[in-house]
Scaffold this motif. Structure first.
Motif, mmCIF file in Angstrom:
data_model
loop_
_atom_site.group_PDB
_atom_site.id
_atom_site.type_symbol
_atom_site.label_atom_id
_atom_site.label_comp_id
_atom_site.label_asym_id
_atom_site.label_seq_id
_atom_site.Cartn_x
_atom_site.Cartn_y
_atom_site.Cartn_z
ATOM 1 N N VAL A 1 0.843 -1.187 0.000
ATOM 2 C CA VAL A 1 0.000 0.000 0.000
ATOM 3 C C VAL A 1 0.880 1.239 0.000
ATOM 4 O O VAL A 1 1.892 1.292 0.708
ATOM 5 C CB VAL A 1 -0.924 0.029 1.238
ATOM 6 C CG1 VAL A 1 -1.840 1.244 1.190
ATOM 7 C CG2 VAL A 1 -1.737 -1.246 1.338
ATOM 8 N N VAL A 2 0.506 2.207 -0.818
ATOM 9 C CA VAL A 2 1.174 3.502 -0.826
ATOM 10 C C VAL A 2 0.111 4.545 -0.491
ATOM 11 O O VAL A 2 -0.923 4.604 -1.169
ATOM 12 C CB VAL A 2 1.786 3.811 -2.208
ATOM 13 C CG1 VAL A 2 2.366 5.211 -2.236
ATOM 14 C CG2 VAL A 2 2.837 2.784 -2.563
ATOM 15 N N VAL A 3 0.314 5.328 0.549
ATOM 16 C CA VAL A 3 -0.671 6.343 0.933
ATOM 17 C C VAL A 3 -0.178 7.699 0.462
ATOM 18 O O VAL A 3 0.955 8.090 0.753
ATOM 19 C CB VAL A 3 -0.885 6.377 2.462
ATOM 20 C CG1 VAL A 3 -1.954 7.391 2.824
ATOM 21 C CG2 VAL A 3 -1.256 4.998 2.972
ATOM 22 N N GLU B 1 2.251 13.898 -2.259
ATOM 23 C CA GLU B 1 3.430 13.246 -1.699
ATOM 24 C C GLU B 1 3.054 11.881 -1.151
ATOM 25 O O GLU B 1 1.919 11.659 -0.742
ATOM 26 C CB GLU B 1 4.017 14.096 -0.565
ATOM 27 C CG GLU B 1 4.649 15.373 -1.049
ATOM 28 C CD GLU B 1 5.220 16.170 0.113
ATOM 29 O OE1 GLU B 1 6.071 15.633 0.834
ATOM 30 O OE2 GLU B 1 4.772 17.308 0.300
ATOM 31 N N VAL B 2 4.037 10.993 -1.118
ATOM 32 C CA VAL B 2 3.824 9.707 -0.469
ATOM 33 C C VAL B 2 4.061 9.906 1.021
ATOM 34 O O VAL B 2 5.142 10.291 1.436
ATOM 35 C CB VAL B 2 4.793 8.660 -1.033
ATOM 36 C CG1 VAL B 2 4.684 7.365 -0.240
ATOM 37 C CG2 VAL B 2 4.499 8.413 -2.497
ATOM 38 N N VAL B 3 3.010 9.681 1.832
ATOM 39 C CA VAL B 3 3.189 9.914 3.260
ATOM 40 C C VAL B 3 3.399 8.613 4.031
ATOM 41 O O VAL B 3 3.875 8.622 5.154
ATOM 42 C CB VAL B 3 2.000 10.687 3.876
ATOM 43 C CG1 VAL B 3 1.957 12.096 3.350
ATOM 44 C CG2 VAL B 3 0.688 9.972 3.629
ATOM 45 N N ASP B 4 3.032 7.497 3.430
ATOM 46 C CA ASP B 4 3.166 6.234 4.139
ATOM 47 C C ASP B 4 3.199 5.136 3.087
ATOM 48 O O ASP B 4 2.534 5.227 2.064
ATOM 49 C CB ASP B 4 1.950 6.044 5.072
ATOM 50 C CG ASP B 4 2.174 4.948 6.103
ATOM 51 O OD1 ASP B 4 3.327 4.456 6.196
ATOM 52 O OD2 ASP B 4 1.214 4.603 6.812
ATOM 53 N N SER B 5 3.987 4.074 3.356
ATOM 54 C CA SER B 5 3.929 2.933 2.452
ATOM 55 C C SER B 5 4.432 1.694 3.182
ATOM 56 O O SER B 5 5.139 1.786 4.183
ATOM 57 C CB SER B 5 4.740 3.188 1.181
ATOM 58 O OG SER B 5 6.105 3.272 1.489
ATOM 59 N N ARG C 1 0.554 -4.639 3.132
ATOM 60 C CA ARG C 1 -0.808 -4.423 3.600
ATOM 61 C C ARG C 1 -0.888 -4.577 5.115
ATOM 62 O O ARG C 1 -1.496 -3.767 5.805
ATOM 63 C CB ARG C 1 -1.738 -5.434 2.925
ATOM 64 C CG ARG C 1 -3.168 -5.299 3.402
ATOM 65 C CD ARG C 1 -4.078 -6.260 2.693
ATOM 66 N NE ARG C 1 -3.621 -7.644 2.902
ATOM 67 C CZ ARG C 1 -4.251 -8.697 2.401
ATOM 68 N NH1 ARG C 1 -5.308 -8.529 1.648
ATOM 69 N NH2 ARG C 1 -3.794 -9.912 2.606
ATOM 70 N N ASP C 2 -0.240 -5.589 5.626
ATOM 71 C CA ASP C 2 -0.325 -5.822 7.062
ATOM 72 C C ASP C 2 0.315 -4.686 7.841
ATOM 73 O O ASP C 2 -0.199 -4.262 8.863
ATOM 74 C CB ASP C 2 0.331 -7.157 7.431
ATOM 75 C CG ASP C 2 -0.520 -8.317 6.948
ATOM 76 O OD1 ASP C 2 -1.677 -8.056 6.545
ATOM 77 O OD2 ASP C 2 -0.031 -9.457 6.944
ATOM 78 N N GLU C 3 1.440 -4.193 7.330
ATOM 79 C CA GLU C 3 2.094 -3.071 8.021
ATOM 80 C C GLU C 3 1.177 -1.864 8.088
ATOM 81 O O GLU C 3 1.067 -1.198 9.116
ATOM 82 C CB GLU C 3 3.399 -2.684 7.308
ATOM 83 C CG GLU C 3 4.557 -3.630 7.577
ATOM 84 C CD GLU C 3 5.688 -3.442 6.568
ATOM 85 O OE1 GLU C 3 6.562 -4.296 6.545
ATOM 86 O OE2 GLU C 3 5.668 -2.441 5.818
ATOM 87 N N ILE C 4 0.531 -1.601 6.964
ATOM 88 C CA ILE C 4 -0.306 -0.399 6.906
ATOM 89 C C ILE C 4 -1.554 -0.547 7.785
ATOM 90 O O ILE C 4 -1.960 0.376 8.464
ATOM 91 C CB ILE C 4 -0.723 -0.112 5.446
ATOM 92 C CG1 ILE C 4 0.488 0.272 4.618
ATOM 93 C CG2 ILE C 4 -1.785 0.976 5.373
ATOM 94 C CD1 ILE C 4 1.072 1.619 4.941
ATOM 95 N N PHE C 5 -2.131 -1.748 7.751
ATOM 96 C CA PHE C 5 -3.408 -1.906 8.460
ATOM 97 C C PHE C 5 -3.243 -2.297 9.928
ATOM 98 O O PHE C 5 -4.217 -2.424 10.646
ATOM 99 C CB PHE C 5 -4.286 -2.933 7.733
ATOM 100 C CG PHE C 5 -4.962 -2.367 6.518
ATOM 101 C CD1 PHE C 5 -6.108 -1.596 6.649
ATOM 102 C CD2 PHE C 5 -4.440 -2.562 5.240
ATOM 103 C CE1 PHE C 5 -6.722 -1.055 5.541
ATOM 104 C CE2 PHE C 5 -5.056 -2.023 4.132
ATOM 105 C CZ PHE C 5 -6.194 -1.261 4.278
#
Lengths: 318, 556
Positions: free
Chosen positions: B499-501, B506-510, B513-517
């Protein structure tokens, strides 16, 4: 506000540029016409030497591009040139004619524009009704019949049969305003007939075009009356297309009146143009064409600016 | 009025029933023929109650919502039944009487505020129009009332926001101004027609919270039309599930969510439970796509700043963010439609020319796109055969029988019967079928990477889920890599490996999937995640309580 001024300035600059291009085209077109003033005056019997001498006297022997720039330079200094035929400065000749033409156009516009807008709005309000259909049919008949026909019918009925108005639109400078209006009514109505349909139908179509928008549905769901929806919610958003078609028709009233002027023997610019072409009086032809071009361009410019000003997105930026 | 209708009137106004529809039938015109689209609906709404109408497109929910104002859109007509509103049958009274009720006693809030406000007038003029024209208030009172509502709806600068034009206000704010406009006449009933569907999740919350608060405070009854069960769960006391113009099921909100009786309702409740199986760690192959430090702008406005992301082979990378975050622009840069100012795009380790017209046909073939709206992505004049056959000829040089065979093969792959569909035109397909054809068109080029730009957001949830399943299957079978652009976190959860947020270009988080959620989250990711409505009627109240002061301050 600044970007609007900038936009207007850009349009103005573009208008000037187009005018310059048009002046070149006018000059070239006139150059390309077969025969010149000298031929027309002296006829076929003239000797080579006379023709040469006459051309020299009028300056017609010099190359075209030099004459063009001289012409343009003179215009910038307010000198419109000299009529070959009348042997006097063109301004004398043209200004009065221009006044007459503008007067007739303004008169016709004063009748046609309000009626066209009113009927356009009404037709949109009662669309597909008997009223709408009648207005449309009448408008179509008016626009489809050639203007000389409309003019002659009007003359026949109102001048010949009823005798209410003169057959010829003869005016003089010292004429009273009211009298002038009376004399010019038939030509003005003729112009109205040929231009009104276009403006009216465009007004109607522009408004109806907007009626499918969600904000119109919203107005209905707020319980607004049909009249208010058309006048308050649709019309302000239809200004741009309406103004454009009005401008084109106003331009037509000034530029396209030749036929009407000839029929009514009205001393306007159109008639002057026709006479000058047949006399090969080129300086007059050029100036008349240039005036028409200026009219067209400035009216369209005005319409553009009105469209910009009617768009709240441009008028009130974020 | 006859004695018979009088009888109904007294019956309808018994108790505290505000609106009662009986056997409502609505017809829509298709090709010179009237077809029934709402087949005899019965519905009852009490004073101060919020009723949710839920269903997918074609269920007739908006049509029924509008019928509560006695209104039918152009091309529709109320053909039967009764609509009793406080003792009068809206289906029978004159248009003039209906008009007198609209905006005064019954009001409407539309899906897209941007379209529903007249661009030519200031907001305040539009807000006071109904109460002033209906003679409820004079202009000054109406303005004070509107400003008061602006304040209650937590709009910024309530005193002056009304002086603005619609285009000068953001989408979420405009939607709240529309709620104020609807409330301005102090109506007994408001019909909300998908009022948050066009908004980002974070904005959706603001609108939902504001609507809920004002409706409760004023004791207004409401019909809340939406396709999103999780949204309606927050707003409604009672829910009616609609499908194809019939009532499938109705009951109080908790009952519907916790104990749905019908299969269709169960499917709606279960939606969003799709999960892609977890992939084992990525192999060390060179990634299919690398976006390296890309900065791009439209004219002078910078839209992407130093954006980097990688798409590994046979993986799905989801790019999430709200509108304006630069997700679609990233896709435009990758496909070469918008050459970047800085940075590079590498495909299998080789740098691609920045502009598409400098790329070779084979480079173009490798990256294909599927768009959000299949309606506009397909030429309505072309048959399915033309649509899918064109890339076969263009990229692979297939013609004649070979091409025909391959088109049929592709149709079978996307689970459409070739015999039935190959000659159809785009206009003869449903939304889901169109999107399948778009997928087949992308597959026809035999690509390595497919960019999916919001491919399910124009579709109904159940249909969208089928599309996602199809995409997952195709990925497995053909080893495709996906760059999946979406604003919908449920979709991300369903299909992404990485996932890339993105926010403000700008990319603020990536991460995976498990890391992001899994907490702890990046601050913005947290905001996005917590804003996704859950199938729990208490979710919104709980969330607002958690966010507390911080949230309330946001608007004012």
């Amino acid at each position: 506000m600044i970007h609007i001024l900038k936009m207007v300035a850009q349009r103005l600059a573009l208008g000037v540029f187009i005018l310059f291009v048009v002046s070149v085209i006018i000059f070239m077109a006139v150059e390309l016409l077969p025969g010149d003033f000298v031929d027309a005056i002296l006829g076929q019997a003239a000797t080579e030497a006379t023709v040469e001498a006459f051309r020299y006297q009028l300056g017609l022997d010099r190359p075209a591009y030099i004459r063009y720039f001289e012409w343009l330079g003179d215009i910038f200094q307010g000198d419109l040139g000299y009529s070959f035929r009348a042997q006097r400065p063109i301004d004398d000749l043209v200004l009065l004619r221009l006044y007459n033409t503008l007067f007739l156009a303004a008169y016709a516009a004063a009748i046609a524009v309000p009626i066209a807008l009113l009927f356009g709005v009404l037709a949109a309000m009662y669309r597909n009704s008997f009223f709408d259909r009648t207005v449309n049919v009448v408008a179509l008949i008016a626009i489809s019949s050639p203007e000389f026909l409309a003019a002659y019918i009007l003359i026949f009925v109102f001048a010949v049969q009823l005798g209410w108005f003169p057959t010829l639109a003869q005016v003089s400078i010292d004429m009273e305003f009211g009298e002038r209006l009376r004399v010019l009514l038939l030509p003005a109505v003729t112009l109205t007939l040929v231009t009104m349909a276009h403006m009216m139908r465009m007004t109607r179509a522009s408004i109806i075009n907007l009626l499918s928008h969600p904000y119109i549905e919203m107005a209905r769901l707020k319980g607004m009356s049909n009249r208010r929806i058309i006048v308050r919610h649709a019309l302000p958003n239809a200004i741009a297309p309406i103004v454009n078609v009005v401008a084109i028709n106003l331009a037509y009233m000034i530029v396209g009146v030749v036929v009407v002027e000839v029929v009514f023997v009205y001393p306007g610019l159109g008639q002057l143009l026709v006479d000058s072409v047949s006399n090969r009086d080129m300086p007059v032809v050029q100036i008349a064409c240039l005036i028409f071009a200026v009219t067209y361009i400035s009216l369209n410019l005005l319409a553009d600016i009105c469209s910009v000003l009617s768009n709240p997105r441009l008028l009130h930026p974020r | 009025m006859t004695a018979a209708t009088d009888g109904h009137a007294s019956e309808a106004s018994e108790g505290d029933v505000l609106l009662r529809m009986r056997g409502l039938r609505i017809e829509g015109r298709a090709d010179e023929e009237w077809l029934e689209i709402v087949h005899g609906i019965d519905l009852e709404l009490h004073r101060g109650e919020v009723l949710g109408l839920i269903g997918e497109s074609g269920a007739g929910k908006s049509t029924i919502g509008l019928a509560a104002l006695g209104y039918a859109r152009d091309g529709c007509r109320i053909s039967g039944g009764e609509i009793w509103f406080d003792g009068v049958d809206l289906a029978r009274i004159s248009e003039g009487k209906r008009r007198a009720l609209r905006g005064r006693r019954i009001a409407y809030v539309a899906q897209s505020a941007a379209a529903a406000f007249n661009p030519a007038h200031r907001l305040i003029d539009q807000c006071v129009e109904a109460p002033v024209r209906h003679g409820l208030l004079d202009r000054e009172q109406a303005e004070r009332e509107a400003i008061d509502l602006f304040r209650k709806l937590q709009l910024p600068n309530p005193e002056t926001i009304g002086q603005r034009f619609p285009h000068q206000v953001s989408g979420g704010q405009l939607q709240r101004v529309m709620v104020a406009m609807a409330m301005a006449g102090r109506p007994d009933l408001i019909v909300f027609d998908e009022p948050t569907t066009a908004l980002d999740v974070t904005t959706q919350i603001e609108v939902m919270a504001a609507v809920k608060k004002v409706v409760e405070a004023h004791g207004t009854a409401a019909i809340y039309v939406t396709h999103d069960l999780a949204v309606v769960a927050q707003m409604a006391d009672r829910i009616i599930v609609l499908r194809n113009g019939h009532v499938v099921e109705q009951g109080d909100t908790r009952g519907i969510l916790e104990n749905p009786q019908e299969d269709y309702t169960r499917a709606l409740v279960r939606v969003r439970e799709l999960r892609k199986e977890r992939m084992e760690a990525d192999d060390t192959d060179v990634p299919v796509l690398e976006v390296a430090n890309v900065t791009a702008a439209y004219g002078k406005d910078p839209v992407l700043v130093d954006v980097s992301m990688t798409v590994p082979k046979q993986r799905t990378v989801a790019v999430v963010g709200e509108s304006g975050s630069g997700k679609s622009t990233t896709a435009r840069v990758i496909t070469g439609l918008l050459p970047p100012q800085k940075g590079s795009i590498r495909f299998h380790g080789n740098t691609l020319p920045s502009a598409y017209f400098k790329r070779t046909k084979d480079q173009l073939r490798q990256i294909q796109m599927i768009y959000q709206s299949p309606d506009t992505a397909l030429n309505p004049k072309h048959s399915v055969r033309d649509v899918i056959g064109r890339p076969l000829t263009f990229y692979l040089g297939l013609r004649g029988r070979k091409r025909e065979e391959r088109v049929r093969e592709l149709l079978s792959l996307i689970e459409l019967d070739p015999d039935q569909f190959i000659d159809r035109r785009a206009t003869e397909l449903s939304g889901g079928q169109k999107q399948r054809v778009c997928i087949a068109r992308a597959l026809a080029a035999d690509p390595q990477l497919v960019i999916c730009d919001e491919v399910t957001s124009a579709l109904d949830q159940l249909v969208g889920e089928e599309i996602l399943r199809l995409l997952l299957r195709l990925q497995k079978e053909f080893g495709l890599s996906y760059l999946f652009i979406t604003h919908d976190l449920a979709t991300v959860r369903a299909i992404a490996d990485h996932v890339v947020v993105m926010q403000h270009g700008e990319v603020v988080d990536s991460g995976t999937r498990d890391e992001i959620f899994t907490p702890p989250h990046h601050e913005y990711t947290e905001l996005l995640l917590s804003s996704v409505p859950e199938m729990d009627p208490d979710w919104l109240d709980r969330l607002l309580a958690e966010r507390g002061e911080e949230f309330r301050d946001r608007g004012i």
